[in-house]
Design a protein around this motif. Structure first.
Motif, mmCIF file in Angstrom:
data_model
loop_
_atom_site.group_PDB
_atom_site.id
_atom_site.type_symbol
_atom_site.label_atom_id
_atom_site.label_comp_id
_atom_site.label_asym_id
_atom_site.label_seq_id
_atom_site.Cartn_x
_atom_site.Cartn_y
_atom_site.Cartn_z
ATOM 1 N N LEU A 117 7.840 16.341 -17.647
ATOM 2 C CA LEU A 117 8.757 15.708 -18.600
ATOM 3 C C LEU A 117 8.910 14.220 -18.306
ATOM 4 N N MET A 118 9.020 13.862 -17.035
ATOM 5 C CA MET A 118 9.159 12.454 -16.665
ATOM 6 C C MET A 118 7.912 11.661 -17.038
ATOM 7 N N ARG A 119 6.748 12.204 -16.715
ATOM 8 C CA ARG A 119 5.515 11.461 -16.973
ATOM 9 C C ARG A 119 5.223 11.312 -18.465
ATOM 10 N N LEU A 120 5.502 12.345 -19.244
ATOM 11 C CA LEU A 120 5.287 12.235 -20.684
ATOM 12 C C LEU A 120 6.306 11.293 -21.308
ATOM 13 N N SER A 121 7.536 11.304 -20.801
ATOM 14 C CA SER A 121 8.535 10.344 -21.275
ATOM 15 C C SER A 121 8.075 8.914 -20.993
ATOM 16 N N TYR A 122 7.526 8.705 -19.822
ATOM 17 C CA TYR A 122 7.034 7.370 -19.455
ATOM 18 C C TYR A 122 5.946 6.908 -20.420
ATOM 19 N N ALA A 123 4.983 7.787 -20.667
ATOM 20 C CA ALA A 123 3.878 7.427 -21.560
ATOM 21 C C ALA A 123 4.383 7.127 -22.966
ATOM 22 N N ALA A 124 5.311 7.948 -23.463
ATOM 23 C CA ALA A 124 5.836 7.737 -24.811
ATOM 24 C C ALA A 124 6.702 6.485 -24.877
ATOM 25 N N LEU A 125 7.575 6.300 -23.903
ATOM 26 C CA LEU A 125 8.499 5.165 -23.950
ATOM 27 C C LEU A 125 7.794 3.834 -23.767
ATOM 28 N N ALA A 126 6.673 3.828 -23.085
ATOM 29 C CA ALA A 126 5.916 2.583 -22.959
ATOM 30 C C ALA A 126 5.506 2.079 -24.338
ATOM 31 N N ARG A 127 5.099 3.012 -25.202
ATOM 32 C CA ARG A 127 4.731 2.625 -26.567
ATOM 33 C C ARG A 127 5.972 2.368 -27.419
ATOM 34 N N PHE A 128 6.940 3.257 -27.343
ATOM 35 C CA PHE A 128 8.153 3.095 -28.150
ATOM 36 C C PHE A 128 8.848 1.776 -27.840
ATOM 37 N N SER A 129 8.923 1.432 -26.570
ATOM 38 C CA SER A 129 9.592 0.191 -26.174
ATOM 39 C C SER A 129 8.858 -1.022 -26.714
ATOM 40 N N ALA A 130 7.542 -0.995 -26.664
ATOM 41 C CA ALA A 130 6.755 -2.126 -27.141
ATOM 42 C C ALA A 130 6.941 -2.352 -28.633
ATOM 43 N N GLN A 131 7.110 -1.268 -29.393
ATOM 44 C CA GLN A 131 7.273 -1.409 -30.845
ATOM 45 C C GLN A 131 8.736 -1.332 -31.269
ATOM 46 N N ASN A 132 9.635 -1.140 -30.290
ATOM 47 C CA ASN A 132 11.088 -1.066 -30.524
ATOM 48 C C ASN A 132 11.454 -0.016 -31.563
ATOM 49 N N SER A 133 10.789 1.109 -31.482
ATOM 50 C CA SER A 133 11.134 2.246 -32.346
ATOM 51 C C SER A 133 10.519 3.503 -31.746
ATOM 52 N N GLY A 134 11.141 4.623 -32.030
ATOM 53 C CA GLY A 134 10.635 5.891 -31.529
ATOM 54 C C GLY A 134 11.782 6.791 -31.098
ATOM 55 N N THR A 135 11.484 8.081 -31.002
ATOM 56 C CA THR A 135 12.490 9.081 -30.666
ATOM 57 C C THR A 135 11.982 9.969 -29.546
ATOM 58 N N LEU A 136 12.822 10.134 -28.534
ATOM 59 C CA LEU A 136 12.522 11.018 -27.410
ATOM 60 C C LEU A 136 13.604 12.090 -27.349
ATOM 61 N N ILE A 137 13.198 13.352 -27.378
ATOM 62 C CA ILE A 137 14.117 14.485 -27.296
ATOM 63 C C ILE A 137 13.740 15.310 -26.072
ATOM 64 N N ASN A 138 14.662 15.440 -25.133
ATOM 65 C CA ASN A 138 14.430 16.232 -23.931
ATOM 66 C C ASN A 138 15.301 17.488 -23.968
ATOM 67 N N ILE A 139 14.680 18.638 -23.806
ATOM 68 C CA ILE A 139 15.394 19.905 -23.849
ATOM 69 C C ILE A 139 15.851 20.271 -22.438
ATOM 70 N N ALA A 140 17.162 20.336 -22.260
ATOM 71 C CA ALA A 140 17.743 20.697 -20.972
ATOM 72 C C ALA A 140 18.361 22.090 -21.097
ATOM 73 N N SER A 141 19.584 22.273 -20.625
ATOM 74 C CA SER A 141 20.255 23.576 -20.680
ATOM 75 C C SER A 141 21.698 23.397 -20.239
#
Length: 264
Positions: A117-141
């Motif tokens: 989860l951490m590594r995929l968040s990193y990969a996604a947020l690197a792109r989202f941050s660069a374009q200043n848009s995007g959504t990350l949903i993490n399923i916890a409990s």
């Protein structure tokens, strides 16, 4: 895939919560990249969603409890600039006494629920941050804030997910990114087959359907909730929990041991 449509990525998409997220996001007009270990189920789901919603769906067989599977998904997240949403849903549970479960199984669950989860968040947020848009949903409990004698590892991983996600929310608070933690309670999915707990042993009426869970979670996302608790009706309880948490943190910043720990 249609170059005009955004792409949503869903891990653990072959059944349960992940499959329902795929359906609901398809209905919202996303093309999809669906990730799971069971390729036959992914293909069946992809075909149904393409026919029903006239979208494009690609699939990727990957085991996110292993490094090679994580790396393959990371590469897809980095290479497709149409990816606009990631649902980190893949996870596992094994309830039982800590010493009654093989340590390798504990490690597998830990890797899947936290490291992947951490590594995929990193990969996604690197792109989202660069374009200043995007959504990350993490399923916890909800077991993120409660541990049972049989849930030490699972509860710890889900507490990690919540704190990790909240830290990201603070970090990106001034951006246009949406980052959400979703905390289900007991939900009717196949995770019970893996967990060692029979759903029939749970209190009657305490298990939510995956459909209701995802619909509530997406309603929370639409309402800009950072932490969504689908089964909690009395939100004042969460507010009190938050106030106590912040007060406890504030009062701990004294630099002086509490009197009960000082010699008299």
């Amino acid at each position: 895939m249609n170059a005009q449509r955004p792409v949503a990525v869903v891990t653990g998409a072959s059944s349960g919560i992940g499959a329902i997220y795929a359906d609901r996001l398809a209905a919202r007009g996303y093309d999809l990249l669906l990730i799971a270990r069971r390729e036959d189920r992914l293909q069946s789901l992809a075909q149904r969603l393409q026919q029903q919603y006239a979208i494009d769906v690609s699939t990727l067989k990957a085991d996110l409890s292993h490094d090679d599977g994580i790396r393959e998904v990371e590469q897809r997240l980095r290479s497709d600039d149409r990816i606009a949403l990631l649902v980190n849903n893949a996870g596992s549970a094994r309830m039982g006494g800590f010493l009654s479960v093989d340590v390798d199984e504990h490690e597998t669950i830990h890797t899947l629920n936290t490291t992947a989860l951490m590594r995929l968040s990193y990969a996604a947020l690197a792109r989202f941050s660069a374009q200043n848009s995007g959504t990350l949903i993490n399923i916890a409990s909800v077991l993120a804030f409660h541990a049972l004698g049989s849930s030490a590892v699972y509860s710890a991983t889900k507490a990690w997910v919540v704190n990790f996600t909240r830290g990201l929310q603070e970090e990106f608070a001034d951006s246009n990114l949406r980052i959400q933690a979703v905390l289900p309670a007991a939900t009717a999915t196949e995770i019970w087959d893996l967990s060692g707990v029979a759903p029939a042993t749970l209190a009657e009426g305490s298990v939510m359907s995956a459909e209701d869970l995802v619909d509530a979670a997406l309603a929370g996302l639409d309402n800009a909730e950072q932490v969504t608790l689908p089964p909690v009706h009395d939100l004042a309880l969460w507010d009190a929990y938050e106030q106590a948490r912040l007060a406890l943190f504030a009062t701990s910043r004294t630099g002086v041991p509490a009197p009960r720990y000082q010699k008299r």
